[in-house]
Design an enzyme around this catalytic site. Structure first.
Site: not given
Length: 679
Positions: A46, A68, A415
């Site tokens: 917000h 939102e 990896n």
């Protein structure tokens, strides 16, 4: 209004809010029933939406608004949390981060987000169970805000004013005001409300504070505490005349009730403190309790542009050079007063050096913060379950090192995910927990920072690595037979080496770990591996705290001076020429039972010989990983701190030289790169 002056602050705060969203989303995924986490994410989103709209970045504001809406539905239990829903929200956060980075790089912050917006809208429509009007939401929000205003939020001064106002016949009110959702200039409306209230009485406090309201960094609601002789109806009527005010709730303040609440709260705090610290002295009366309770905790910080710190560092480096020059002059003149002054200056500059270096230090969490989200996404792509644990994120490194270390860590984590951690089915078959664990750990030790990446996966298959190295021509069968386990593991750092059987987006392209090794060594660091098959692997990275000012051993080669970093030196030794032996066309010595190769720096750097060699040789024994070598010099000069200066673009090809420094007598000494020599 010119918004460019606020751009830097906007970018920094936007990054912080998006980082909060990412971190809390990961926490929420593990604790989907904890709606307080959703509220935390919602607040960040917000605030970001409001900032973006104020700055004129509509695309950023619109996407945040869509996200939102979904978060609001989640916190109101209108939507059930699923992994797919989290994927969409994470995608939205990724897009928002890319838009903020675009703005930071001078772009317009625009991005094609139609797909994510469409998915967010589908979630909102398809899962929405309850529909609430904006008025109901506004009223509920006002009540929520009001509940957050407690007696503990009034300090001693405000409390005194409220008490004295009551004694003088004034009424005390808490006024909750909600602006309409379509209100465009919130700060202007707040100002008009305050103007009305100031004509009716005296404002004691606002929540959020006035500074926050002026910057529009708040939701639609705010609360004002005031004293007035007018009635609730009169004040409410005046406020409602301000356009775009949607809802007003005014309540009398029960001072007596608040007083009892505050005292009870203080007593509870005192009780907890007594349990935690047996030696703590409790306040003896209510006034002392109030002083202890209302004392604010302050943390004063200021944002400083990194370019200013770089300028400060450059100036300080020049000061270090001049300090060395003064020290040299003091020794030559042998003046007691000058000696004392130079010693005092040395102490002060040492303290200043510590402060300047600390200012440049940045917690490694600035790099680590992006990894949890990356690991989550990789785990879903690879159909694996992985828990990433981060320890020591507060460990600090110089900014120049931080800037370079991100990519190597990404390679090592990818990896570990691809080659290390097995699939849930494979792990269960081996008797392991189906969820793999990766530990990312950072800690200080001496003048270095160590970073460990530890996984509990399959480990490194020695035979497979050896076979691949033989087929690639990296080593011969004769050499392979003499290698230790650790030397076999280190073969995976060879250029173009990969044991992946299939090429994927994650690994298997023959690029990665050789780049990791080269990058870390270019920073003056090292990387080592330890592994046990079916138990896991540990990659250990060692990095210098700073790259700008380093401690060195100054040595002489004929008439030239060279500097060797202390971080590479094991010890120094004096040897007889007759102790030198030859093995495989290499001059070596027996050093504590080991065959130690000798490197004659006068030959390597082609130093002109102006004097005959002595019977005894001075040797600096240096290390790179588990490899040792002896650097033969003419003499040791001593240890000192020097400023590392780059040789510039014209001398990048200088062999085994990492930079230069200016000594106290004005001479230039070249800094030897031990890693290159041993390599």
């Amino acid at each position: 209004m010119d918004m460019n002056q606020y751009l830097e602050v906007f970018i920094e705060e936007s990054k912080e809010h998006l980082q909060t969203c990412s971190e809390q989303l990961l926490v929420l995924e593990k604790n989907p029933e904890d709606l307080s986490i959703v509220n935390e994410i919602f607040r960040s989103a917000h605030t970001l939406k409001g900032m973006s709209a104020t700055m004129g970045y509509e695309d950023l504001a619109n996407l945040t608004h869509k996200m939102e809406n979904v978060l609001d539905a989640i916190r109101n239990s209108q939507i059930i949390l699923t992994p797919e829903l989290f994927d969409v929200i994470f995608l939205a956060v990724d897009d928002l981060e890319a838009m903020v980075m675009s703005i930071a790089e001078g772009g317009d912050g625009k991005r094609d987000v139609k797909r994510v917006v469409h998915q967010l809208e589908l979630i909102g429509k398809g899962e929405s169970l309850v529909s609430s009007s904006s008025a109901e939401i506004a009223a509920a929000s006002v009540v929520l805000e009001k509940e957050e205003m407690t007696a503990g939020q009034y300090d001693e001064f405000e409390w005194t004013v409220l008490q004295q106002s009551k004694d003088q016949g004034f009424n005390s009110f808490e006024i909750s005001i909600a602006l309409r959702e379509d209100c465009l200039l919130k700060a202007a409306r707040v100002f008009m409300v305050f103007e009305v209230l100031e004509k009716s009485g005296e404002i004691i406090k606002s929540h959020p504070p006035v500074e926050v309201l002026e910057e529009e960094q708040f939701d639609q609601q705010f609360i004002v505490t005031m004293v007035s002789k007018e009635s609730i109806e009169e004040i409410k009527k005046k406020i409602m005349k301000v356009s775009e005010v949607g809802h007003v709730v005014i309540n009398d303040i029960d001072l007596e009730g608040l007083r009892h609440t505050a005292i009870a709260k203080e007593d509870k705090v005192a009780e907890v403190q007594e349990q935690e610290t047996t030696n703590a002295k409790l306040p003896t009366d209510n006034n002392e309790k109030k002083k202890a309770s209302f004392k604010p905790a302050s943390s004063k910080t200021i944002r400083v542009n990194i370019e200013r710190l770089d300028i400060l560092m450059n100036l300080f480096e020049e000061l270090v050079i001049d300090r060395g020059r003064l020290d040299q002059i003091s020794s030559d003149l042998d003046n007691q007063e000058l000696h004392e002054t130079v010693e005092r200056m040395s102490r002060i500059t040492s303290d200043l050096q510590t402060i300047v270096l600390n200012m440049r230090m940045v917690p490694v969490e600035t790099v680590f913060n992006r990894f949890p989200k990356m690991v989550r996404q990789l785990a879903r792509d690879l159909n694996k379950k992985v828990d990433l644990e981060i320890i020591g994120a507060e460990t600090e490194l110089d900014r120049t090192v931080i800037d370079e270390i991100g990519d190597p860590l990404v390679h090592l984590l990818r990896n570990a995910m691809d080659h290390g951690v097995e699939t849930p089915e494979e792990r269960l078959a081996k008797g392991k927990n189906e969820e793999g664990k990766i530990l990312l750990k950072a800690y200080h030790s001496g003048n270095h920072v160590f970073i460990e990446i530890d996984d509990d996966g399959a480990g490194i298959n020695k035979e497979r690595v050896l076979n691949k190295a033989l087929s690639n021509g990296i080593l011969t069968k004769e050499t392979a037979a003499t290698l230790t386990d650790k030397q076999i593991y280190e073969l995976i750092f060879a250029s173009g080496f990969s044991t992946a059987e299939t090429i994927s987006d994650v690994s298997g392209r023959g690029v990665g770990l050789d780049v990791v090794k080269n990058t870390i060594e270019s920073l003056g660091g090292s990387v080592t591996i330890d592994s046990r098959e079916n138990e896991g692997s540990i990659f250990l990275i060692q990095l210098p705290l700073t790259l700008s000012i380093i401690s060195v051993m100054l040595v002489a080669i004929q008439n030239e001076k060279y500097a060797i970093p202390l971080s590479s030196i094991i010890e120094t030794a004096i040897i007889k020429k007759e102790d030198i032996m030859n093995a495989h066309d290499q001059q070596v010595i027996d050093f504590r039972g080991m065959v130690l190769p000798l490197l004659f720096l006068k030959d390597i750097f082609e130093v002109p010989i102006s004097q005959e060699e002595e019977e005894f040789l001075s040797v600096v024994i240096v290390r790179k990983g588990d490899k040792l070598a002896g650097l033969v010099v003419d003499s040791f000069i001593g240890q000192l701190e020097i400023v590392l200066k780059s040789l510039g673009n014209y001398l990048t090809s200088a062999f085994a030289i990492s930079g230069a420094t200016i000594l106290g007598d004005g001479q230039v000494a070249l800094i030897i790169d031990c890693n290159t020599l041993i390599h």
